[in-house]
Write a protein that holds these residues in place. Structure first.
Motif, mmCIF file in Angstrom:
data_model
loop_
_atom_site.group_PDB
_atom_site.id
_atom_site.type_symbol
_atom_site.label_atom_id
_atom_site.label_comp_id
_atom_site.label_asym_id
_atom_site.label_seq_id
_atom_site.Cartn_x
_atom_site.Cartn_y
_atom_site.Cartn_z
ATOM 1 N N LEU A 51 111.672 -4.872 113.941
ATOM 2 C CA LEU A 51 112.671 -4.050 114.520
ATOM 3 C C LEU A 51 112.402 -2.606 114.063
ATOM 4 O O LEU A 51 112.749 -1.608 114.746
ATOM 5 N N ALA A 52 112.360 -2.792 112.722
ATOM 6 C CA ALA A 52 112.395 -1.202 112.037
ATOM 7 C C ALA A 52 111.299 -0.459 112.248
ATOM 8 O O ALA A 52 111.206 0.624 111.962
ATOM 9 N N ASP A 53 110.080 -1.201 112.738
ATOM 10 C CA ASP A 53 108.945 -0.364 113.030
ATOM 11 C C ASP A 53 109.042 0.173 114.587
ATOM 12 O O ASP A 53 108.915 -0.485 115.506
ATOM 13 N N GLN A 54 109.014 1.465 114.634
ATOM 14 C CA GLN A 54 109.389 2.428 115.887
ATOM 15 C C GLN A 54 108.144 2.095 116.662
ATOM 16 O O GLN A 54 108.403 1.996 117.991
ATOM 17 N N VAL A 55 106.943 1.884 116.455
ATOM 18 C CA VAL A 55 105.909 1.525 117.557
ATOM 19 C C VAL A 55 105.754 -0.142 117.445
ATOM 20 O O VAL A 55 105.648 -0.455 118.636
ATOM 21 N N LYS B 168 111.571 -3.636 130.893
ATOM 22 C CA LYS B 168 111.445 -2.959 129.688
ATOM 23 C C LYS B 168 112.485 -2.348 129.225
ATOM 24 O O LYS B 168 112.973 -2.173 128.106
ATOM 25 N N ASP B 169 113.396 -1.443 130.015
ATOM 26 C CA ASP B 169 114.587 -0.568 129.746
ATOM 27 C C ASP B 169 115.592 -1.753 129.224
ATOM 28 O O ASP B 169 116.160 -1.304 128.197
ATOM 29 N N ILE B 170 115.760 -2.738 129.891
ATOM 30 C CA ILE B 170 116.747 -3.715 129.255
ATOM 31 C C ILE B 170 116.450 -4.113 128.021
ATOM 32 O O ILE B 170 117.428 -4.143 127.162
ATOM 33 N N LYS B 171 115.243 -4.520 127.645
ATOM 34 C CA LYS B 171 114.698 -4.963 126.382
ATOM 35 C C LYS B 171 114.963 -3.994 125.380
ATOM 36 O O LYS B 171 115.396 -4.206 124.091
ATOM 37 N N LEU C 146 117.569 -4.154 122.117
ATOM 38 C CA LEU C 146 116.935 -4.172 120.758
ATOM 39 C C LEU C 146 117.732 -3.027 120.107
ATOM 40 O O LEU C 146 117.874 -3.007 118.811
ATOM 41 N N ARG C 147 117.958 -1.864 120.527
ATOM 42 C CA ARG C 147 118.768 -0.728 120.063
ATOM 43 C C ARG C 147 120.147 -1.236 119.349
ATOM 44 O O ARG C 147 120.517 -0.639 118.523
ATOM 45 N N HIS C 148 120.782 -2.159 120.330
ATOM 46 C CA HIS C 148 122.141 -2.580 120.040
ATOM 47 C C HIS C 148 122.123 -4.141 119.479
ATOM 48 O O HIS C 148 123.179 -4.761 119.968
ATOM 49 N N LEU C 149 121.155 -4.544 118.957
ATOM 50 C CA LEU C 149 120.761 -5.904 118.859
ATOM 51 C C LEU C 149 122.044 -6.448 118.064
ATOM 52 O O LEU C 149 122.574 -7.578 118.240
ATOM 53 N N VAL D 24 119.898 -11.305 126.071
ATOM 54 C CA VAL D 24 119.996 -10.003 127.125
ATOM 55 C C VAL D 24 121.571 -9.806 127.087
ATOM 56 O O VAL D 24 122.412 -10.769 127.155
ATOM 57 N N PRO D 25 122.007 -8.635 127.528
ATOM 58 C CA PRO D 25 123.460 -8.398 127.368
ATOM 59 C C PRO D 25 124.405 -9.316 128.646
ATOM 60 O O PRO D 25 125.268 -9.866 128.507
ATOM 61 N N THR D 26 123.690 -9.400 130.067
ATOM 62 C CA THR D 26 124.467 -9.584 130.893
ATOM 63 C C THR D 26 123.628 -10.605 132.183
ATOM 64 O O THR D 26 122.495 -10.715 131.773
ATOM 65 N N TRP D 27 124.460 -11.153 132.868
ATOM 66 C CA TRP D 27 123.750 -12.218 133.915
ATOM 67 C C TRP D 27 123.042 -11.347 134.653
ATOM 68 O O TRP D 27 122.139 -11.558 135.220
ATOM 69 N N GLN D 28 123.522 -10.150 134.935
ATOM 70 C CA GLN D 28 122.713 -9.150 135.790
ATOM 71 C C GLN D 28 121.331 -8.658 135.227
ATOM 72 O O GLN D 28 120.574 -8.670 135.912
ATOM 73 N N ASP D 29 121.482 -8.550 134.050
ATOM 74 C CA ASP D 29 120.035 -8.440 133.183
ATOM 75 C C ASP D 29 119.200 -9.411 133.231
ATOM 76 O O ASP D 29 118.173 -9.443 133.717
#
Length: 498
Positions: free
Chosen positions: A307-311, A57-60, A64-67, A253-258
């Motif tokens: 993405l613009a919808d916060q919920v 959840k946190d990675i996603k 998304l915040r820095h897509l 996803v940003p990295t291989w670790q993710d």
């Protein structure tokens, strides 16, 4: 996203037909209960599943915040590796890009890896309109294609078919698309799989162009990742000369670790396996190995608006495992076709209306296709709070969509009345004076009549609470407490005033 399936009724109407199909319900019940039990056992093997789920959840959410940053990083990496990136704002643009790329090769057929994104944009139909035949190579997708059917499940698109139906379909239709099925074909799984393998092998060896989706995109290296169970994807990704991958922008996803986190979450949640049998990864092209040309089509098609919808944006965390479908009591009874979208079940009820908008009756009905029991949230490997999004979308439907006009008119009238105390008091007095003329039961038409026919309306009191208070508040305390005592209600049972 493209419009809903042609002629698709709203969810309640579509579901009303499917719940009466006893064979469909039996197929769905058997399949979903089998998958959900296996998944529960596979998840129970991991002691830190809750922490793993939170990490996903946190990675996603962070991605998304820095897509925008990670998408540009992906484009640079893919280009540096010899691939070419194309940006598609909607389904029409994505289909045009793919059709142009196929035509440029001079080919008139492609093989396809199972892909939700290409179903979402209706790629097969768009290619057919350009004279290009697209052959599905996933077994379940092949069954759907041979039957000229629609997928009804994200992971198992032909979940609504049993083995006998598939055997009959192979015998009847396989010859029209290539190598026919043996005349002696039985409904044993091994025989069905062998018939499909022989049928598809001809296409794998002949195809010059392949089209895929992707489960993930690793931004730091521009690597595309596809996980599957049959090996057909590996054949499509390595044998053809040109590979075109259509991928939603939320798959980064940003990295291989993710990526490591999701390669643990996805197989246990979807197929109840500890790891996927086939995990294919590619970045650009390599001399003498795999396709000579690689094109990555990054698909928006409503995702930026979501993405613009916060919920509602949490729907973009989805990794398409389909765990929510297998525990949903509504899906189990209504089936996937009732949702009118390639994305059925609880995730479809929140993803489809956001990608397509709430303007059509079909899409406006989807947020109501749920009992809000919360089972979908409990099994979601990336903790999408589907009930929260459903309620949020229902609010949007009430505010924006074309439907529910009477409900909106009623709410507006009540709002005005409650904002004007004098009018509200006058309405109460009018109701009290006409109480003997009011019906005991409300006669509603249609299915609502079954509910209202057995329920009495509450009797209107002879005086409103405001009038009662005005008449009694000036009395001495003892007088007010006289007959009924302190705290006695102002009205007798049945609505008669004291």
């Amino acid at each position: 996203m493209n419009t809903a399936y042609l002629g698709m009724p709203t969810f309640p109407r579509a579901a009303a037909g499917s719940v009466r199909d006893t064979r469909l319900r039996a197929n769905l019940t058997h399949a979903t209960h089998t998958i959900r039990d296996k998944r529960a056992a596979a998840v129970a093997e991991i002691d830190d599943w809750a922490r793993l789920r939170q990490a996903g959840k946190d990675i996603k959410d962070r991605t998304l915040r820095h897509l925008d940053h990670y998408l540009l990083q992906t484009e640079r990496a893919v280009t540096a590796a010899g691939g070419q990136v194309h940006w598609a704002a909607d389904a029409d643009e994505a289909n045009r890009i793919v059709a142009d790329l196929v035509r440029a090769t001079g080919e008139r057929e492609v093989v396809k890896v199972k892909s939700m994104a290409t179903q979402e944009i209706g790629l097969n139909e768009a290619l057919a309109a350009e004279g290009v035949a697209a052959y599905e190579t996933d077994l379940a997708e092949l069954i759907v294609q041979l039957g000229e059917d629609l997928p009804s499940h994200i992971l198992v698109p032909a979940i609504h078919r049993n083995r006998g139906e598939i055997r009959d379909l192979f015998r009847e239709a396989m010859g029209r698309w290539g190598r026919p099925a043996p005349d002696t074909l039985t409904d044993r799984p091994s025989d069905l799989a062998e018939a499909a393998r022989l049928h598809l092998r001809e296409k794998f060896l002949r195809a010059k162009v392949a089209v895929s989706g992707a489960n993930f995109l690793v931004a730091e290296t521009g690597t595309v990742v596809v996980v599957e169970s049959e090996g057909n994807g590996r054949m499509c990704l390595t044998l053809p000369e040109t590979l075109i991958s259509v991928v939603g922008i939320e798959k980064v996803v940003p990295t291989w670790q993710d990526l490591e986190v999701f390669l643990q979450l996805l197989p246990r949640s979807s197929t109840a396996e500890r790891m996927n049998p086939y995990t294919s990864m590619w970045a650009g092209v390599a001399e003498g190995d795999g396709p000579r040309a690689f094109h990555l089509v990054l698909l928006d098609n409503g995702r930026t608006a979501t993405l613009a919808d916060q919920v509602g944006r949490q729907a973009l965390r989805c990794i398409r495992c389909s765990a929510c479908l297998n525990v949903c009591p509504v899906y189990e009874r209504a089936g996937g076709h009732a949702y009118g979208s390639p994305y059925p079940g609880p995730i479809g009820a929140i993803l489809t209306p956001q990608l397509r908008g709430l303007q059509s009756d079909v899409d406006a009905s989807l947020p109501y296709a749920s009992s809000l029991c919360g089972a979908c949230y409990e099994v979601c490997p990336v903790a999408i709070d589907i009930p929260e999004v459903l309620v949020h979308l229902r609010e949007r439907v009430a505010e924006e969509a074309a439907g529910h006009r009477r409900e909106r008119a009623g709410v507006r009238a009540a709002t005005w009345l409650l904002d004007h105390p004098a009018a509200y008091a006058a309405a109460l007095r009018a109701g009290a004076r006409t109480r003997r003329l009011q019906p005991e039961r409300l006669r509603l038409p249609g299915a609502a009549g079954s509910w209202s026919a057995s329920r009495d309306l509450p009797r209107m009191p002879a005086a409103s609470f405001r009038d009662w208070w005005r008449a009694h508040r000036a009395r001495p305390r003892d007088a007010r407490h006289g007959e009924g005592g302190p705290g006695a209600p102002p009205f007798r049972e049945g609505g008669e005033a004291r």
